[in-house]
Design a protein around this motif. Structure first.
Motif, PDB file in Angstrom:
ATOM      1  N   SER A 196      40.784 -16.119  -7.456  1.00  7.41           N
ATOM      2  CA  SER A 196      41.834 -16.944  -6.841  1.00  7.41           C
ATOM      3  C   SER A 196      43.134 -16.834  -7.631  1.00  7.41           C
ATOM      4  O   SER A 196      43.159 -16.351  -8.763  1.00  7.41           O
ATOM      5  CB  SER A 196      41.377 -18.406  -6.776  1.00  7.41           C
ATOM      6  N   TRP A 251      37.739 -18.168   2.607  1.00  4.95           N
ATOM      7  CA  TRP A 251      38.558 -19.293   3.074  1.00  4.95           C
ATOM      8  C   TRP A 251      38.012 -19.810   4.401  1.00  4.95           C
ATOM      9  O   TRP A 251      37.247 -19.135   5.086  1.00  4.95           O
ATOM     10  CB  TRP A 251      40.026 -18.889   3.226  1.00  4.95           C
ATOM     11  N   THR A 305      39.453 -23.052   0.252  1.00  6.30           N
ATOM     12  CA  THR A 305      39.193 -21.699  -0.226  1.00  6.30           C
ATOM     13  C   THR A 305      37.955 -21.710  -1.109  1.00  6.30           C
ATOM     14  O   THR A 305      37.586 -22.736  -1.685  1.00  6.30           O
ATOM     15  CB  THR A 305      40.383 -21.158  -1.036  1.00  6.30           C
ATOM     16  N   GLY A 364      36.607 -16.209   6.054  1.00  8.07           N
ATOM     17  CA  GLY A 364      37.414 -15.169   5.426  1.00  8.07           C
ATOM     18  C   GLY A 364      37.297 -13.806   6.078  1.00  8.07           C
ATOM     19  O   GLY A 364      38.215 -12.988   5.995  1.00  8.07           O
TER      20      GLY A 364
END
Length: 340
Positions: free
Chosen positions: A242, A268, A140, A113
């Motif tokens: 999320s 992610w 994720t 990420g």
């Protein structure tokens, strides 16, 4: 009788090609040759071990994701996929290695990420969106927004109202300037229209004593790390970061459901390779990764790490990375965040 077409020599069948036509013909032949060469390379791929580079030390979440994918990909390709940890410079060393490797599908990298923040914090020797080819999204890892148990708020709306009524009083944690914990807090401040003071820490281990002791008010972190404290009542969870509810903690609403529409800040993982790698090899790798991610064993192992499987076509990963770079770039600029 005279020649009906005096512009053509007697006995000729076709008129000469123009320069432009010749170039087009040669270009078409080169394209066909390139496609044929790429297809041939894919049919024999792989003929030796494949390397999966990780820009972080062994043991972290990105490394774990890489090892889960590599083990199964080895089985499917019939050649070993070896994890190669190259930590340092916030992943820039590892990415540079892949960018400068041969475009033959033998050097892959597990993205994290943090890639969404790099170009806004550092002067990079490469372009993430041009010098790498996406292969597949892996998954994720949603974060949870928690507050210390004595804070008089029970929802995100309460937290926003409390922050507006008590400007500058709330504190929130983060590690590095570009960490997701820090950026999630900055995004919440801006979308909610209130203020919080950022307090830097050297990791979750350092955050927890202050959070549990009431010396720190707000924190974002991995759902698995925080769930034990939430279930014991030591911390109060307000929502997951999320866009959809977490599979690991389904009873917890999203921030979007509880007062911050459109909010999303998740870790992610995705697999990339060198730019100009033959499309046939990219397609082969994508199909294998998508297939292995559907195996129950792989899904269970990802969920055990707090990650949710989300494989898909290369274009999905390309668009996601572009969106992350744009989103976090805006937050970083507005917050005036600088690299250490």
């Amino acid at each position: 009788m005279g020649d009906e077409n005096p512009g053509r020599k007697a006995g000729s069948i076709h008129s000469p090609l123009t320069t432009r036509q010749s170039r087009l013909l040669l270009g078409g032949m080169a394209l066909v040759a390139a496609i044929a060469g790429g297809t041939a390379a894919a049919q024999g791929y792989p003929q030796r071990p494949v390397r999966m580079v990780v820009g972080l030390p062994a043991g972290g979440s990105t490394d774990v994701m890489a090892r889960i994918v590599s083990a199964k990909l080895s089985e499917r390709l019939g050649k070993q996929v070896v994890v190669d940890n190259r930590p340092g410079a916030n992943g820039i060393i590892a990415i540079s290695l892949v960018v400068n490797s041969q475009p033959d599908g033998y050097t892959l990298i597990m993205a994290a990420g943090s890639w969404g923040t790099l170009s806004s914090l550092y002067k990079l020797p490469f372009d993430l969106q041009k010098d790498l080819t996406p292969i597949s999204f892996v998954g994720t890892s949603p974060y949870v927004l928690v507050v210390q148990s004595t804070l008089p708020v029970k929802s995100v709306a309460d937290l926003i109202a409390y922050g507006k009524a008590n400007p500058g009083k709330l504190t929130f944690a983060g590690s590095t300037p570009g960490s997701l914990q820090r950026l999630a807090g900055e995004l919440l401040k801006r979308t909610g229209g209130f203020d919080m003071l950022y307090v830097p820490y050297k990791g979750t281990g350092a955050v927890m004593p202050d959070l549990l002791g009431g010396r720190l008010d707000v924190a974002f972190d991995n759902v698995l790390i925080l769930t034990p404290y939430i279930k014991k009542g030591q911390l109060r969870a307000l929502g997951v970061t999320s866009s959809k509810r977490s599979v690991v903690f389904p009873e917890l609403p999203t921030l979007a459901e509880t007062g911050v529409p459109g909010f999303q800040a998740v870790g992610w993982f995705g697999v990339f390779t060198t730019a100009k790698t033959p499309q046939a090899i990219v397609n082969r790798l994508n199909s294998e990764i998508v297939a292995l991610m559907k195996e129950p064993e792989v899904r269970d192992r990802l969920l055990a790490q707090g990650a949710e499987p989300q494989p898909g076509p290369p274009e999905d990963l390309r668009k996601y990375l572009a969106g992350e770079i744009e989103k976090w770039g805006k937050v970083i600029r507005e917050a005036g965040i600088k690299a250490e």
